[in-house]
Scaffold this motif. Structure first.
Motif, PDB file in Angstrom:
ATOM      1  N   ILE A  33      14.772  14.679  18.300  1.00  0.00           N
ATOM      2  CA  ILE A  33      15.745  13.614  18.553  1.00  0.00           C
ATOM      3  C   ILE A  33      16.507  13.301  17.279  1.00  0.00           C
ATOM      4  N   TRP A  34      15.788  13.180  16.161  1.00  0.00           N
ATOM      5  CA  TRP A  34      16.453  12.914  14.883  1.00  0.00           C
ATOM      6  C   TRP A  34      17.453  14.009  14.532  1.00  0.00           C
ATOM      7  N   GLU A  35      17.088  15.249  14.798  1.00  0.00           N
ATOM      8  CA  GLU A  35      18.001  16.345  14.477  1.00  0.00           C
ATOM      9  C   GLU A  35      19.263  16.269  15.329  1.00  0.00           C
ATOM     10  N   ARG A  36      19.105  15.966  16.598  1.00  0.00           N
ATOM     11  CA  ARG A  36      20.283  15.846  17.468  1.00  0.00           C
ATOM     12  C   ARG A  36      21.178  14.698  17.017  1.00  0.00           C
ATOM     13  N   LEU A  37      20.571  13.560  16.683  1.00  0.00           N
ATOM     14  CA  LEU A  37      21.367  12.427  16.217  1.00  0.00           C
ATOM     15  C   LEU A  37      22.134  12.773  14.947  1.00  0.00           C
ATOM     16  N   SER A  38      21.494  13.488  14.061  1.00  0.00           N
ATOM     17  CA  SER A  38      22.124  13.796  12.770  1.00  0.00           C
ATOM     18  C   SER A  38      23.380  14.645  12.930  1.00  0.00           C
ATOM     19  N   THR A  39      23.451  15.437  14.007  1.00  0.00           N
ATOM     20  CA  THR A  39      24.638  16.278  14.213  1.00  0.00           C
ATOM     21  C   THR A  39      25.889  15.457  14.490  1.00  0.00           C
ATOM     22  N   VAL A  40      25.705  14.198  14.891  1.00  0.00           N
ATOM     23  CA  VAL A  40      26.869  13.334  15.165  1.00  0.00           C
ATOM     24  C   VAL A  40      26.847  12.091  14.273  1.00  0.00           C
ATOM     25  N   GLY A  41      26.129  12.192  13.147  1.00  0.00           N
ATOM     26  CA  GLY A  41      26.158  11.131  12.143  1.00  0.00           C
ATOM     27  C   GLY A  41      25.386   9.883  12.493  1.00  0.00           C
ATOM     28  N   LEU A  42      24.395   9.990  13.362  1.00  0.00           N
ATOM     29  CA  LEU A  42      23.607   8.830  13.768  1.00  0.00           C
ATOM     30  C   LEU A  42      22.153   8.985  13.332  1.00  0.00           C
ATOM     31  N   ASP A  43      21.431   7.871  13.284  1.00  0.00           N
ATOM     32  CA  ASP A  43      20.013   7.910  12.930  1.00  0.00           C
ATOM     33  C   ASP A  43      19.326   6.632  13.367  1.00  0.00           C
ATOM     34  N   THR A  44      18.032   6.576  13.123  1.00  0.00           N
ATOM     35  CA  THR A  44      17.215   5.398  13.458  1.00  0.00           C
ATOM     36  C   THR A  44      16.653   4.732  12.210  1.00  0.00           C
ATOM     37  N   LEU A  45      17.101   5.146  11.043  1.00  0.00           N
ATOM     38  CA  LEU A  45      16.536   4.678   9.783  1.00  0.00           C
ATOM     39  C   LEU A  45      16.713   3.169   9.616  1.00  0.00           C
ATOM     40  N   GLU A  46      15.602   2.460   9.413  1.00  0.00           N
ATOM     41  CA  GLU A  46      15.582   1.010   9.197  1.00  0.00           C
ATOM     42  C   GLU A  46      16.237   0.242  10.352  1.00  0.00           C
ATOM     43  N   ALA A  47      16.120   0.789  11.545  1.00  0.00           N
ATOM     44  CA  ALA A  47      16.622   0.062  12.712  1.00  0.00           C
ATOM     45  C   ALA A  47      15.693  -1.088  13.093  1.00  0.00           C
ATOM     46  N   CYS A  48      14.465  -1.086  12.586  1.00  0.00           N
ATOM     47  CA  CYS A  48      13.497  -2.160  12.772  1.00  0.00           C
ATOM     48  C   CYS A  48      12.793  -2.369  11.427  1.00  0.00           C
ATOM     49  N   GLY A  49      11.876  -3.316  11.372  1.00  0.00           N
ATOM     50  CA  GLY A  49      11.103  -3.533  10.157  1.00  0.00           C
ATOM     51  C   GLY A  49      11.676  -4.600   9.246  1.00  0.00           C
ATOM     52  N   ASP A  94       0.821  -1.216   0.000  1.00  0.00           N
ATOM     53  CA  ASP A  94       0.000   0.000   0.000  1.00  0.00           C
ATOM     54  C   ASP A  94       0.851   1.260   0.000  1.00  0.00           C
ATOM     55  N   ASP A  95       1.992   1.204   0.700  1.00  0.00           N
ATOM     56  CA  ASP A  95       2.841   2.399   0.777  1.00  0.00           C
ATOM     57  C   ASP A  95       4.228   1.986   1.226  1.00  0.00           C
ATOM     58  N   ASN A  96       5.255   2.430   0.519  1.00  0.00           N
ATOM     59  CA  ASN A  96       6.611   2.122   0.934  1.00  0.00           C
ATOM     60  C   ASN A  96       6.827   2.641   2.353  1.00  0.00           C
ATOM     61  N   ARG A 153      26.051   3.388   2.729  1.00  0.00           N
ATOM     62  CA  ARG A 153      25.914   4.493   1.775  1.00  0.00           C
ATOM     63  C   ARG A 153      25.016   4.116   0.603  1.00  0.00           C
ATOM     64  N   ARG A 154      25.188   2.906   0.098  1.00  0.00           N
ATOM     65  CA  ARG A 154      24.446   2.499  -1.096  1.00  0.00           C
ATOM     66  C   ARG A 154      23.001   2.087  -0.804  1.00  0.00           C
ATOM     67  N   TYR A 155      22.784   1.412   0.325  1.00  0.00           N
ATOM     68  CA  TYR A 155      21.549   0.638   0.428  1.00  0.00           C
ATOM     69  C   TYR A 155      20.609   1.002   1.573  1.00  0.00           C
ATOM     70  N   ILE A 156      21.079   1.655   2.623  1.00  0.00           N
ATOM     71  CA  ILE A 156      20.168   1.990   3.714  1.00  0.00           C
ATOM     72  C   ILE A 156      19.332   3.199   3.294  1.00  0.00           C
ATOM     73  N   GLY A 157      18.025   3.046   3.396  1.00  0.00           N
ATOM     74  CA  GLY A 157      17.104   4.062   2.892  1.00  0.00           C
ATOM     75  C   GLY A 157      16.828   3.940   1.409  1.00  0.00           C
ATOM     76  N   ASN A 158      17.343   2.892   0.775  1.00  0.00           N
ATOM     77  CA  ASN A 158      17.131   2.658  -0.650  1.00  0.00           C
ATOM     78  C   ASN A 158      15.828   1.871  -0.835  1.00  0.00           C
ATOM     79  N   PRO A 159      14.840   2.423  -1.531  1.00  0.00           N
ATOM     80  CA  PRO A 159      13.553   1.723  -1.703  1.00  0.00           C
ATOM     81  C   PRO A 159      13.669   0.357  -2.366  1.00  0.00           C
ATOM     82  N   GLU A 160      14.759   0.109  -3.101  1.00  0.00           N
ATOM     83  CA  GLU A 160      14.940  -1.192  -3.730  1.00  0.00           C
ATOM     84  C   GLU A 160      15.031  -2.326  -2.708  1.00  0.00           C
ATOM     85  N   TYR A 161      15.451  -1.968  -1.488  1.00  0.00           N
ATOM     86  CA  TYR A 161      15.666  -3.003  -0.472  1.00  0.00           C
ATOM     87  C   TYR A 161      14.936  -2.688   0.837  1.00  0.00           C
ATOM     88  N   SER A 162      13.868  -1.934   0.752  1.00  0.00           N
ATOM     89  CA  SER A 162      13.114  -1.584   1.958  1.00  0.00           C
ATOM     90  C   SER A 162      11.880  -2.456   2.147  1.00  0.00           C
TER      91      SER A 162
END
Length: 567
Positions: free
Chosen positions: A152-168, A38-40, A199-208
């Motif tokens: 929280i996401w903004e604070r994490l981004s200042t030090v190169g961290l995130d929660t993207l695809e940490a679950c799912g 239904d939605d990526n 760099r190549r694949y995290i957040g890439n819809p081809e593998y989400s």
């Protein structure tokens, strides 16, 4: 004349597909597949930022809340006051609290002093000072309000961290060697490959949109410190006699209710081709993985059905378009891979492996650790696959003072064997799947075992899990404890554990064995472990590990009968 119609030859019923896209089964086969169609799920980030964080919890679409939020590292946590008997009896929405667990990926990265302070500040400002280190090298917060997530996401981004695809159903956080690039005995540093894959694949819809979660391990250290045996895909450092340092490829590991250790392809892959090989493996999982039943939707089931030879053939012919170089797979680890203690690096400085108890830490400690890293001029810290921390780059003339100061903030580089070798999952305190308490129970167990066995001369691992899903690796511990409700001596239903004994990875590769009809109450756990350990200490041969003793010990010793008299 007989007017009866001629008998029809029955047509063979078509074999029901397992939802494998590559074989033409593209239709959604369960609610999870429908939701992803239904939605990526990656699209939910914009809705969190622009709608839900502004309007609050009650504005969240249930399909996002219990599905796509996971791609942003968010799960609703367990509502307070619901005992273990409610776990399977209530609907998911009845178990939901209005607060979230949030996972932050580290992916084997070196966390600077500032990154540690940022992680600590998020905990104290938004998570009621909670912060657990997981065995996936994540930081896990609790009590997160949806309205706080964008900041929280903004604070994490200042030090190169995130929660993207940490679950799912996606490529979750990577495991890497905590001593990559600095260990004297490292075969090859896998850090560049981890960075390139991300760099190549995290957040890439081809593998989400995968059939289920996909776990990655890359380490060039001979201690097998990134748990390659239990990941979907692992790249394991090897030294080829002709080609030099590179990586073997292992696939199809995983625990939960159907534990399987990874299968070794016996190949040699150079560092700069690891990302390509990783893409080939995850693409096989995406295209051929079983999607019809969630209970079979892990790569390990496909690998078990295909076998190693077919898997390698499909990888080479359909995805890589080239043959892989044959190589020799390592059989066992060279040493314990937790890296606890003080160790000299390849540059003359030292790394220090630190133990919080069962991964439980808090924002205050993370912030103070960041201050210590800065004070002593260390390069930073990495999380481990054993709920521990390794600080990199402490000067030799400062390392003992650094270890002393760790003690003042509740961490130690000189732990007992019990504190060093015990892990626990989140448990019923926050997890909607859990049946029993784990974190505090394990902390209490460690304290009691330290009192009863203050001079234990050998490590005995204890993994405490709150349900059958084995997040704390029940089946690969010396003593693995799977939470469930059991009956006590008076017939009352109470918290307890099914026991697995003699498992391990690294130095010993084995799934722990279960004793028939053997359960232990949580209340009786201290005495049970005490009796089993005493039996081991009395019966062991010189240098015999606990897991080896388990294989020859009799049932009376393994059942800890004296401890069970009260059950």
């Amino acid at each position: 004349m007989n007017d009866a119609p001629a008998a029809r030859t029955p047509r063979p019923r078509p074999k029901r597909g397992e939802g494998q896209w590559a074989l033409g089964y593209l239709e959604p086969l369960n609610k999870n597949e429908q939701s992803k169609k239904d939605d990526n799920p990656l699209n939910v980030e914009a809705r969190i930022r622009n709608i839900y964080a502004k309007r609050g919890f009650d504005s969240i679409d249930p399909a996002d809340l219990r599905g796509r939020f996971r791609w942003m590292g968010l799960y609703t946590q367990r509502a307070p006051g619901l005992d273990g008997g409610k776990t399977a009896a209530l609907e998911e929405e009845e178990l939901d609290d209005k607060f979230f667990m949030m996972r932050v990926r580290s992916d084997g990265n070196l966390l600077s002093a500032e990154a540690l302070r940022v992680l600590g500040g998020i905990s104290t400002d938004f998570a009621r000072n909670t912060a657990d280190i997981t065995d996936r090298q994540n930081i896990q917060y609790h009590w997160i309000d949806i309205k706080s997530v964008p900041e929280i996401w903004e604070r994490l981004s200042t030090v190169g961290l995130d929660t993207l695809e940490a679950c799912g159903d996606c490529p979750r956080g990577f495991l890497g060697s905590p001593v990559a690039g600095v260990a004297k005995d490292e075969i090859i540093d896998g850090t560049p490959a981890l960075a390139e894959i991300r760099r190549r694949y995290i957040g890439n819809p081809e593998y989400s949109n995968l059939p289920r979660k996909f776990k990655t391990s890359i380490s060039g250290h001979p201690s097998l410190d990134a748990a390659p045996e239990i990941n979907d895909v692992s790249f394991v450092g090897v030294d080829h006699p002709e080609h030099g340092p590179g990586f073997d490829l292992w696939v199809g590991g995983g625990l939960s209710t159907n534990p399987m250790l990874a299968k070794k392809l016996g190949v040699w892959i150079p560092l700069d081709e690891v990302a390509d090989a990783w893409e080939g493996v995850i693409a096989i999982f995406r295209d051929y993985g079983y999607r019809r039943l969630r209970s079979k939707a892990r790569l390990k089931f496909l690998v078990a059905d295909w076998g190693v030879e077919k898997f390698r053939d499909v990888l080479e012919t359909e995805y890589l378009k080239r043959k892989l170089v044959d190589g020799t797979s390592p059989e066992f680890a060279s040493a314990n891979g937790d890296h606890i203690g003080i160790h000299e690096q390849n540059d003359g400085k030292f790394y220090v492996g630190i133990t919080p108890t069962v991964g439980r830490i808090d924002g205050t400690v993370l912030t103070r650790l960041g201050d210590l890293v800065e004070k002593y001029g260390a390069a930073g810290a990495r999380l481990t696959a054993y709920q521990k921390i390794v600080v990199i780059g402490v000067d030799g003339d400062q390392v003992e003072a650094f270890a002393d100061e760790l003690e003042t903030i509740g961490l130690t580089a000189r732990p007992s064997h019990w504190r060093r070798s015990t892990m626990a999952c989140t448990g019923i305190e926050f997890c909607k799947l859990a049946i029993v308490d784990t974190k505090q129970r394990a902390i209490d167990l460690v304290g009691e075992l330290e009192r009863r066995f203050p001079e234990l001369d050998t490590p005995i691992s204890v993994n405490v899990n709150g349900c059958p899903n084995a997040c704390a690796r029940t089946q690969i511990a010396d003593i693995g404890l799977k939470g469930q409700l059991v009956l006590d001596a008076d017939g009352n239903q109470v918290e307890g554990f099914q026991v697995h004994l003699g498992g391990g990875i690294g130095l010993i590769n084995a799934l722990g064995k279960k004793l028939r009809a053997h359960k232990v109450t949580s209340k009786g756990l201290d005495d049970y472990v005490t009796n089993v350990v005493n039996s081991y200490l009395d019966q062991r041969e010189d240098g015999e590990p606990f897991a080896v003793w388990v294989q020859r010990a009799d049932d009376e010793a393994l059942r800890g009968e004296k401890a069970l008299e009260a059950v």
